[in-house]
Design an enzyme around this catalytic site. Sequence first.
Site, mmCIF file in Angstrom:
data_model
loop_
_atom_site.group_PDB
_atom_site.id
_atom_site.type_symbol
_atom_site.label_atom_id
_atom_site.label_comp_id
_atom_site.label_asym_id
_atom_site.label_seq_id
_atom_site.Cartn_x
_atom_site.Cartn_y
_atom_site.Cartn_z
ATOM 1 N N ARG A 1 0.734 -1.220 0.034
ATOM 2 C CA ARG A 1 -0.139 -0.055 -0.069
ATOM 3 C C ARG A 1 0.825 1.347 0.097
ATOM 4 O O ARG A 1 0.217 2.401 -0.340
ATOM 5 C CB ARG A 1 -0.975 -0.047 1.249
ATOM 6 C CG ARG A 1 -2.118 -0.683 0.613
ATOM 7 C CD ARG A 1 -3.149 -0.595 2.071
ATOM 8 N NE ARG A 1 -2.740 -1.615 3.116
ATOM 9 C CZ ARG A 1 -3.129 -1.460 4.086
ATOM 10 N NH1 ARG A 1 -4.308 -1.107 4.606
ATOM 11 N NH2 ARG A 1 -2.473 -2.308 5.286
ATOM 12 N N ARG B 1 -4.956 -2.438 -6.616
ATOM 13 C CA ARG B 1 -5.674 -3.021 -5.536
ATOM 14 C C ARG B 1 -7.234 -2.409 -5.572
ATOM 15 O O ARG B 1 -8.299 -3.059 -5.384
ATOM 16 C CB ARG B 1 -5.273 -2.500 -4.332
ATOM 17 C CG ARG B 1 -5.874 -2.722 -2.901
ATOM 18 C CD ARG B 1 -5.604 -4.373 -2.491
ATOM 19 N NE ARG B 1 -6.154 -4.418 -1.477
ATOM 20 C CZ ARG B 1 -7.520 -4.872 -1.128
ATOM 21 N NH1 ARG B 1 -8.423 -5.007 -2.228
ATOM 22 N NH2 ARG B 1 -7.876 -5.393 -0.162
ATOM 23 N N ASP C 1 -0.302 -14.266 -0.153
ATOM 24 C CA ASP C 1 -0.401 -13.864 1.150
ATOM 25 C C ASP C 1 -0.019 -15.473 1.851
ATOM 26 O O ASP C 1 -0.536 -16.419 1.279
ATOM 27 C CB ASP C 1 -1.645 -13.347 1.659
ATOM 28 C CG ASP C 1 -1.462 -12.953 3.039
ATOM 29 O OD1 ASP C 1 -1.026 -11.611 3.178
ATOM 30 O OD2 ASP C 1 -1.996 -13.571 3.894
ATOM 31 N N TYR D 1 -3.492 -17.628 12.986
ATOM 32 C CA TYR D 1 -4.380 -16.908 12.429
ATOM 33 C C TYR D 1 -5.673 -17.790 12.342
ATOM 34 O O TYR D 1 -6.731 -17.269 12.405
ATOM 35 C CB TYR D 1 -4.174 -16.419 10.835
ATOM 36 C CG TYR D 1 -3.268 -15.236 11.116
ATOM 37 C CD1 TYR D 1 -3.595 -14.019 11.173
ATOM 38 C CD2 TYR D 1 -1.718 -15.206 10.829
ATOM 39 C CE1 TYR D 1 -2.531 -12.815 11.485
ATOM 40 C CE2 TYR D 1 -0.885 -14.439 11.018
ATOM 41 C CZ TYR D 1 -1.332 -13.104 11.033
ATOM 42 O OH TYR D 1 -0.455 -11.979 11.325
#
Length: 343
Positions: free
Chosen positions: A27, A36, A73, A149
């Site tokens: 970003r 994006r 990712d 996660y």
Amino acid sequence: MTKKILHALTRNNTGRPPFWFMRQAGRYLPEYRKVRATTSNFLELCYSPKKAAEITLQPLRRYKMDAAIIFSDILVIPDALGQKVKFVDGVGPVLEPVSKASDLDCLSSEEIDNVLQPVLETITLVKYALNNNTTLIGFAGSPWTVAFYMVEGGSNKDGTKVKYWAKKNSYSFQKLIDILCDATIRYVLKQIESGVEVIQLFDSWAGLLNREDFKRWVIEPNRRIVKNIKFHYPNIPVIGFPRNAGKKYFDFAQQTGVDGINIDHTVSLDWAAEVLQPICTVQGNLDNSILLSGGKEMDSAVKNILDILSRGPFIFNLGHGILPATPPEHVERVVKLVNSWRG
Ligand code: 1CP
């Protein structure tokens, strides 16, 4: 052909050290934000080979890093195993948590190859576009960090739930780790078949564990993955990143069989030079918040890292990923300092 990253990982640094930056695509780059914005769904971006390849190449056009890291990712693995994963703007990853043995029945490795196929296509596209001096890095999350996660359901800094499961029922938690080890091995081997030349294993939450648990949930799974990579591809180097592991970085470097180790910014440079570099190539460790703030402090931090670590096998990088608010000019300044470094 001079792939400086590969030279460094076989302990043959010459001239200025090679460099790349964790989260070099992201970003902080306006051109990333533009791509994006074409999809509201971050995972969809990871599974769009043309867009993901473009994003992978964007930082290289600006800064000519010595490596490209595939844009994807670590959470594509839980997604591929059938867990519900989404990325929420301003929040980060949100997963429907798995929290007990019976939840493991919902995970299946049947679709892994299908779901992850687009990432392999991205690798093919990027490989074709790279010049002969740039190394292509593939990656995966290490099992403990991916489990973090999956069990927490997102970023929960203290990892209470995942630590509770690991302590309370280590037998079933081991099953989850084994599922993740198998899926990760399968995935990274396919990345190598598709053209990546180095694998980096991200264990971002390794620092949550005491020595004994670190051995079981961090060292062992990473060791197993490295061993499998080396069995099939003995010449593919592996970089480990057990973030915030402190002195346990040494145990990790010594016991997992990695070729390189990425240190976070809290690790003392002298200690890394004295204790880690004799056994492993060191990658790191500029503080990402110093990169964000810039100025004279950044210049001297970069020079200090170069002075101390360039005497041994070394790849310049950060201690953790580039923060979204980082001005691209700061990255440019660091690149200039590394490029002009003359020991
Ligand atoms: O556009 C956006 O809003 C998404 C931001 C973003 C990006 C650019 C995320 C969400 N992931 C990524 C890409 C990414 N993630 C890469 C690409 C290659 C590159 O480095 O340029 C890599 C290697 C990762 C790895 C990753 N994802 C890690 C390990 C490294 C680390 O930062 O510790 C982790 C923990 C994740 C999870 C993740 N992905 C994204 C977020 C916001 C998070 C959570 C981070 C947290 O828990 O604090």
